[in-house]
Scaffold this motif. Sequence first.
Motif, mmCIF file in Angstrom:
data_model
loop_
_atom_site.group_PDB
_atom_site.id
_atom_site.type_symbol
_atom_site.label_atom_id
_atom_site.label_comp_id
_atom_site.label_asym_id
_atom_site.label_seq_id
_atom_site.Cartn_x
_atom_site.Cartn_y
_atom_site.Cartn_z
ATOM 1 N N LEU A 89 0.845 -1.198 0.000
ATOM 2 C CA LEU A 89 0.000 0.000 0.000
ATOM 3 C C LEU A 89 0.882 1.251 0.000
ATOM 4 C CD1 LEU A 89 -2.488 -1.112 2.801
ATOM 5 C CD2 LEU A 89 -3.137 -0.754 0.400
ATOM 6 N N GLY A 90 0.244 2.405 -0.180
ATOM 7 C CA GLY A 90 0.947 3.667 0.032
ATOM 8 C C GLY A 90 2.028 3.982 -0.968
ATOM 9 N N GLY A 91 1.896 3.476 -2.203
ATOM 10 C CA GLY A 91 2.897 3.771 -3.226
ATOM 11 C C GLY A 91 3.878 2.647 -3.466
ATOM 12 N N GLY A 92 3.622 1.490 -2.879
ATOM 13 C CA GLY A 92 4.553 0.373 -3.023
ATOM 14 C C GLY A 92 4.209 -0.604 -4.120
ATOM 15 N N PHE A 93 3.422 -0.194 -5.100
ATOM 16 C CA PHE A 93 2.967 -1.144 -6.115
ATOM 17 C C PHE A 93 4.130 -1.810 -6.851
ATOM 18 C CE2 PHE A 93 1.616 -2.305 -10.407
ATOM 19 C CZ PHE A 93 0.556 -3.143 -10.112
ATOM 20 N N LEU A 94 5.130 -1.038 -7.222
ATOM 21 C CA LEU A 94 6.237 -1.572 -8.025
ATOM 22 C C LEU A 94 7.264 -2.328 -7.192
ATOM 23 C CD1 LEU A 94 6.895 1.425 -10.465
ATOM 24 C CD2 LEU A 94 5.580 -0.662 -10.898
ATOM 25 N N THR A 95 7.247 -2.160 -5.897
ATOM 26 C CA THR A 95 8.298 -2.739 -5.062
ATOM 27 C C THR A 95 7.818 -3.824 -4.106
ATOM 28 O OG1 THR A 95 7.970 -0.943 -3.456
ATOM 29 C CG2 THR A 95 9.679 -0.633 -5.140
ATOM 30 N N ALA A 96 6.515 -3.983 -3.939
ATOM 31 C CA ALA A 96 5.996 -4.978 -2.994
ATOM 32 C C ALA A 96 6.429 -6.382 -3.417
ATOM 33 C CB ALA A 96 4.475 -4.899 -2.922
ATOM 34 N N PRO A 97 6.961 -7.193 -2.499
ATOM 35 C CA PRO A 97 7.369 -8.554 -2.839
ATOM 36 C C PRO A 97 6.150 -9.463 -3.015
ATOM 37 C CG PRO A 97 7.664 -8.180 -0.496
ATOM 38 C CD PRO A 97 7.270 -6.857 -1.092
ATOM 39 N N TRP A 98 6.341 -10.550 -3.764
ATOM 40 C CA TRP A 98 5.246 -11.464 -4.034
ATOM 41 C C TRP A 98 4.623 -11.999 -2.751
ATOM 42 C CZ3 TRP A 98 1.230 -13.003 -6.243
ATOM 43 C CH2 TRP A 98 0.694 -14.269 -6.031
ATOM 44 N N GLU A 99 5.440 -12.272 -1.745
ATOM 45 C CA GLU A 99 4.903 -12.828 -0.500
ATOM 46 C C GLU A 99 3.833 -11.913 0.082
ATOM 47 O OE1 GLU A 99 8.077 -12.466 -1.207
ATOM 48 O OE2 GLU A 99 8.754 -14.554 -1.402
ATOM 49 N N ASP A 100 4.051 -10.599 0.048
ATOM 50 C CA ASP A 100 3.070 -9.661 0.583
ATOM 51 C C ASP A 100 1.871 -9.520 -0.345
ATOM 52 O OD1 ASP A 100 4.702 -9.324 2.731
ATOM 53 O OD2 ASP A 100 5.404 -7.321 2.194
ATOM 54 N N VAL A 101 2.124 -9.538 -1.652
ATOM 55 C CA VAL A 101 1.017 -9.485 -2.610
ATOM 56 C C VAL A 101 0.144 -10.722 -2.457
ATOM 57 C CG1 VAL A 101 0.430 -9.522 -5.066
ATOM 58 C CG2 VAL A 101 2.284 -8.049 -4.248
ATOM 59 N N ALA A 102 0.772 -11.878 -2.277
ATOM 60 C CA ALA A 102 0.017 -13.122 -2.119
ATOM 61 C C ALA A 102 -0.867 -13.062 -0.877
ATOM 62 C CB ALA A 102 0.977 -14.308 -2.032
ATOM 63 N N THR A 103 -0.350 -12.478 0.186
ATOM 64 C CA THR A 103 -1.153 -12.328 1.402
ATOM 65 C C THR A 103 -2.376 -11.463 1.145
ATOM 66 O OG1 THR A 103 0.758 -12.605 2.868
ATOM 67 C CG2 THR A 103 -1.142 -11.427 3.764
ATOM 68 N N ALA A 104 -2.170 -10.348 0.450
ATOM 69 C CA ALA A 104 -3.288 -9.446 0.144
ATOM 70 C C ALA A 104 -4.350 -10.157 -0.685
ATOM 71 C CB ALA A 104 -2.778 -8.210 -0.588
ATOM 72 N N VAL A 142 -2.402 5.383 -3.880
ATOM 73 C CA VAL A 142 -1.976 4.705 -2.640
ATOM 74 C C VAL A 142 -2.645 3.344 -2.395
ATOM 75 C CG1 VAL A 142 -1.528 6.950 -1.563
ATOM 76 C CG2 VAL A 142 -3.622 5.733 -0.964
ATOM 77 N N TYR A 143 -3.671 2.955 -3.180
ATOM 78 C CA TYR A 143 -4.397 1.719 -2.908
ATOM 79 C C TYR A 143 -3.634 0.494 -3.418
ATOM 80 C CZ TYR A 143 -8.867 -0.356 -1.461
ATOM 81 O OH TYR A 143 -9.859 -1.051 -0.791
ATOM 82 N N ASP A 144 -2.921 0.653 -4.500
ATOM 83 C CA ASP A 144 -1.962 -0.327 -4.992
ATOM 84 C C ASP A 144 -2.492 -1.761 -5.045
ATOM 85 O OD1 ASP A 144 -0.196 1.773 -5.411
ATOM 86 O OD2 ASP A 144 0.636 1.646 -3.411
ATOM 87 N N TRP A 145 -1.838 -2.690 -4.339
ATOM 88 C CA TRP A 145 -2.215 -4.101 -4.463
ATOM 89 C C TRP A 145 -3.548 -4.417 -3.801
ATOM 90 C CZ3 TRP A 145 -0.452 -7.179 -7.996
ATOM 91 C CH2 TRP A 145 0.789 -6.887 -8.578
ATOM 92 N N MET A 146 -4.039 -3.540 -2.936
ATOM 93 C CA MET A 146 -5.394 -3.729 -2.428
ATOM 94 C C MET A 146 -6.393 -3.477 -3.547
ATOM 95 S SD MET A 146 -7.419 -4.710 -0.125
ATOM 96 C CE MET A 146 -6.482 -4.768 1.395
ATOM 97 N N GLY A 147 -6.092 -2.534 -4.424
ATOM 98 C CA GLY A 147 -6.943 -2.313 -5.586
ATOM 99 C C GLY A 147 -6.980 -3.527 -6.489
ATOM 100 N N VAL A 148 -5.825 -4.159 -6.695
ATOM 101 C CA VAL A 148 -5.773 -5.386 -7.488
ATOM 102 C C VAL A 148 -6.566 -6.492 -6.785
ATOM 103 C CG1 VAL A 148 -4.257 -7.152 -8.459
ATOM 104 C CG2 VAL A 148 -3.552 -4.746 -8.490
#
Length: 244
Positions: A89-104, A142-148
């Motif tokens: 979240l908060g601008g981390g769309f390009l840098t968030a690791p897969w582990e955190d994206v998978a959790t979301a 700022v919604y980033d991977w939560m938007g996805v």
Amino acid sequence: MTGLITEQSLAFGVAKLAQEHGAQVILTGFGRMSLVERIAKRLPAPAPVLELDVTNAEQLDSLADRVKEHADGLDGVLHSIAYAPPSALGGGFLTAPWEDVATALHVSAFSFKSLAMATLPLLSKGAGIVGMDFDASQAWPVYDWMGVSKATLESTCRYLARDLGPKGIRVNLVAAGPVRTLAAKSIPGFEAFEEAWTGRAPLGWSLTDSEPVAKACLALLSDWFPATTGEIVHVDGGFHAVGV
């Protein structure tokens, strides 16, 4: 009903309104169970609270049996769960690791299917499943991977509607405008949503009143929408329908 943490939780508003209209409510909580149980006591009537981690297969598998200790069946299920690690979240769309994206994605979207399947043995023809959404038709600041995750939730809703429809079970989402819940406050830059909604929603928008959202959820859970499934109902003051 899942997702009750504080009195500001959207799930609390739905549970309160449901009880006021004569429904028997069963709640689930995760993590801070003592807090959930304390908040549940502020509802108009007592409601049992069951522990449920929607990423825990064992708890999901036992959910139907635990619910049966309080009710013979369910007329509706509310999915009001979402979570993304701070990096997503908060601008981390390009840098968030897969582990955190998978959790979301797991907590916020896949769990909609998991909860539907866990409660399916208790649902009879005409029952409704409703999930809490936030419009995913565009990319938000700022919604980033939560938007996805919300976009994935919306697609999941359509596929659930397809597969559960022959059983007579309706599956819909309520895309709510921003409300100052605990989850919302955890999103960096959430103030931008507040300013946009209060300035642009044609009907106006209250950041602290969850009753309009609760009414929509309750209507979809009830038999007042017997032929509606796979739908996204916007309860956002009309914000989604207007331009800048």
